[in-house]
Scaffold this motif. Structure first.
Motif, PDB file in Angstrom:
ATOM      1  N   LEU A 175      54.233  -6.089-128.269  1.00 14.83           N
ATOM      2  CA  LEU A 175      54.810  -5.737-126.973  1.00 14.83           C
ATOM      3  C   LEU A 175      56.306  -6.023-126.945  1.00 14.83           C
ATOM      4  O   LEU A 175      57.085  -5.253-126.372  1.00 14.83           O
ATOM      5  CB  LEU A 175      54.101  -6.504-125.860  1.00 14.83           C
ATOM      6  N   GLU A 176      56.704  -7.125-127.582  1.00 21.95           N
ATOM      7  CA  GLU A 176      58.126  -7.464-127.617  1.00 21.95           C
ATOM      8  C   GLU A 176      58.925  -6.410-128.385  1.00 21.95           C
ATOM      9  O   GLU A 176      60.032  -6.046-127.988  1.00 21.95           O
ATOM     10  CB  GLU A 176      58.321  -8.845-128.263  1.00 21.95           C
ATOM     11  N   SER A 177      58.362  -5.917-129.496  1.00 21.96           N
ATOM     12  CA  SER A 177      59.078  -4.919-130.289  1.00 21.96           C
ATOM     13  C   SER A 177      59.192  -3.592-129.531  1.00 21.96           C
ATOM     14  O   SER A 177      60.238  -2.936-129.585  1.00 21.96           O
ATOM     15  CB  SER A 177      58.373  -4.703-131.634  1.00 21.96           C
ATOM     16  N   ILE A 178      58.128  -3.203-128.816  1.00 18.78           N
ATOM     17  CA  ILE A 178      58.186  -1.972-128.022  1.00 18.78           C
ATOM     18  C   ILE A 178      59.204  -2.120-126.896  1.00 18.78           C
ATOM     19  O   ILE A 178      60.013  -1.207-126.631  1.00 18.78           O
ATOM     20  CB  ILE A 178      56.802  -1.620-127.450  1.00 18.78           C
ATOM     21  N   ALA A 231      70.141  -0.267-135.026  1.00 21.73           N
ATOM     22  CA  ALA A 231      69.902  -0.520-133.608  1.00 21.73           C
ATOM     23  C   ALA A 231      69.051  -1.773-133.420  1.00 21.73           C
ATOM     24  O   ALA A 231      69.290  -2.573-132.503  1.00 21.73           O
ATOM     25  CB  ALA A 231      69.219   0.689-132.964  1.00 21.73           C
ATOM     26  N   ALA A 232      68.056  -1.955-134.281  1.00 23.60           N
ATOM     27  CA  ALA A 232      67.181  -3.124-134.187  1.00 23.60           C
ATOM     28  C   ALA A 232      67.951  -4.415-134.425  1.00 23.60           C
ATOM     29  O   ALA A 232      67.617  -5.463-133.865  1.00 23.60           O
ATOM     30  CB  ALA A 232      66.030  -3.008-135.182  1.00 23.60           C
ATOM     31  N   ARG A 233      68.988  -4.348-135.243  1.00 24.56           N
ATOM     32  CA  ARG A 233      69.829  -5.522-135.492  1.00 24.56           C
ATOM     33  C   ARG A 233      70.757  -5.830-134.332  1.00 24.56           C
ATOM     34  O   ARG A 233      71.398  -6.871-134.303  1.00 24.56           O
ATOM     35  CB  ARG A 233      70.679  -5.293-136.733  1.00 24.56           C
ATOM     36  N   GLY A 234      70.879  -4.890-133.411  1.00 31.68           N
ATOM     37  CA  GLY A 234      71.806  -5.066-132.315  1.00 31.68           C
ATOM     38  C   GLY A 234      73.189  -4.549-132.618  1.00 31.68           C
ATOM     39  O   GLY A 234      74.143  -4.840-131.878  1.00 31.68           O
ATOM     40  N   GLU A 235      73.325  -3.787-133.703  1.00 37.83           N
ATOM     41  CA  GLU A 235      74.620  -3.223-134.069  1.00 37.83           C
ATOM     42  C   GLU A 235      74.859  -1.913-133.326  1.00 37.83           C
ATOM     43  O   GLU A 235      73.939  -1.286-132.807  1.00 37.83           O
ATOM     44  CB  GLU A 235      74.672  -2.978-135.578  1.00 37.83           C
ATOM     45  N   ALA A 285      61.273   0.091-132.595  1.00 38.77           N
ATOM     46  CA  ALA A 285      60.219  -0.929-132.576  1.00 38.77           C
ATOM     47  C   ALA A 285      59.710  -1.218-133.989  1.00 38.77           C
ATOM     48  O   ALA A 285      59.531  -2.384-134.379  1.00 38.77           O
ATOM     49  CB  ALA A 285      59.070  -0.476-131.672  1.00 38.77           C
ATOM     50  N   TRP A 286      59.487  -0.163-134.781  1.00 37.23           N
ATOM     51  CA  TRP A 286      59.026  -0.359-136.158  1.00 37.23           C
ATOM     52  C   TRP A 286      60.085  -1.054-137.002  1.00 37.23           C
ATOM     53  O   TRP A 286      59.768  -1.920-137.821  1.00 37.23           O
ATOM     54  CB  TRP A 286      58.646   0.987-136.782  1.00 37.23           C
ATOM     55  N   SER A 287      61.343  -0.704-136.807  1.00 35.72           N
ATOM     56  CA  SER A 287      62.410  -1.366-137.555  1.00 35.72           C
ATOM     57  C   SER A 287      62.550  -2.826-137.138  1.00 35.72           C
ATOM     58  O   SER A 287      62.869  -3.692-137.957  1.00 35.72           O
ATOM     59  CB  SER A 287      63.736  -0.626-137.343  1.00 35.72           C
ATOM     60  N   THR A 288      62.302  -3.103-135.852  1.00 32.59           N
ATOM     61  CA  THR A 288      62.332  -4.486-135.375  1.00 32.59           C
ATOM     62  C   THR A 288      61.256  -5.317-136.060  1.00 32.59           C
ATOM     63  O   THR A 288      61.505  -6.440-136.517  1.00 32.59           O
ATOM     64  CB  THR A 288      62.132  -4.523-133.855  1.00 32.59           C
TER      65      THR A 288
END
Length: 217
Positions: A3-6, A89-93, A203-206
């Motif tokens: 849920l957190e990743s989504i 994007a998952a890294r916050g970049e 979400a998958w990359s996270t």
């Protein structure tokens, strides 16, 4: 974690949806480029996007095969760019549309990895379906390893197997959650897919980053 990743994917997708949009639209164009249409009489004709090329003949079949192969390779190239952009994007970049269009240097490795992955799942499906699901989850991160680490297809599959060990239940839940997000996107007149697809990709990359630690794109 699921849920957190989504939720994280959704928050990032809202920020970078317009950066994802060119790659998403190109993927749709490539997926729908070559189709066969059957008329009321049962004859088949080749449809190239909105243009009817003509009824099925040897020449038309050869053309469809060549165009389909070219479209398939281009589609995999776009998938590589989507992985690259979604990991950033998952890294916050910050993410730009250019992040989704990589060089063709590793396309061959990605193609081989995808074919091997499909073969593994196909064999598993023949073995009463369940092994195919398990193996699909086991090797699902191969693409991330090829794109982010420059690994060869076999090594990427092996690393995916090691990474997902003990996490297949969580990954299955992520698959189901991803399907739910995509269905919601379709129900929103299809326009919702513009946000749903980046949400799922991020979400998958996270999850990939959580399972493997920081990677180098």
């Amino acid at each position: 974690m699921i849920l957190e990743s989504i939720r994280y994917g959704w928050n990032k997708a809202r920020l970078w949806v317009w950066a994802f949009l060119p790659a998403v639209l190109l993927q749709w164009v490539l997926d729908g480029a070559v189709t066969w249409r059957v008329d009321a009489g049962g004859s088949r004709s080749l449809q190239l996007w909105w243009h009817n090329v003509g009824p099925q003949t040897v020449g038309i079949v050869v053309m469809a095969t060549v165009l389909g192969f070219v479209g398939y390779i281009a589609s995999l190239w776009v998938q590589m760019g989507v992985i690259h952009g979604s990991v950033k994007a998952a890294r916050g970049e910050g993410v730009t549309a250019g992040d989704f269009f990589l060089s063709w240097e590793r396309v061959g490795q990605f193609i081989v990895g995808t074919l091997l992955y499909g073969l593994i799942i196909g064999v598993g499906m023949v073995l009463l379906v369940v092994p195919g699901i398990i193996w699909g989850l086991r090797y699902c991160l191969y693409g991330h390893y090829i794109v982010t680490k420059g690994m060869g297809p076999v090594e990427a599959l092996q690393m995916s197997a090691a990474t997902t060990n003990g996490h297949k239940g969580e990954l299955l839940n992520l698959c189901l959650a991803s399907m739910g997000v995509i269905i919601l996107g379709v129900l929103c007149l299809g326009v919702g897919l513009v946000w749903a697809i980046p949400t799922v990709d991020i979400a998958w990359s996270t999850v990939f980053l959580e399972l493997t630690g920081p990677q180098t794109v």
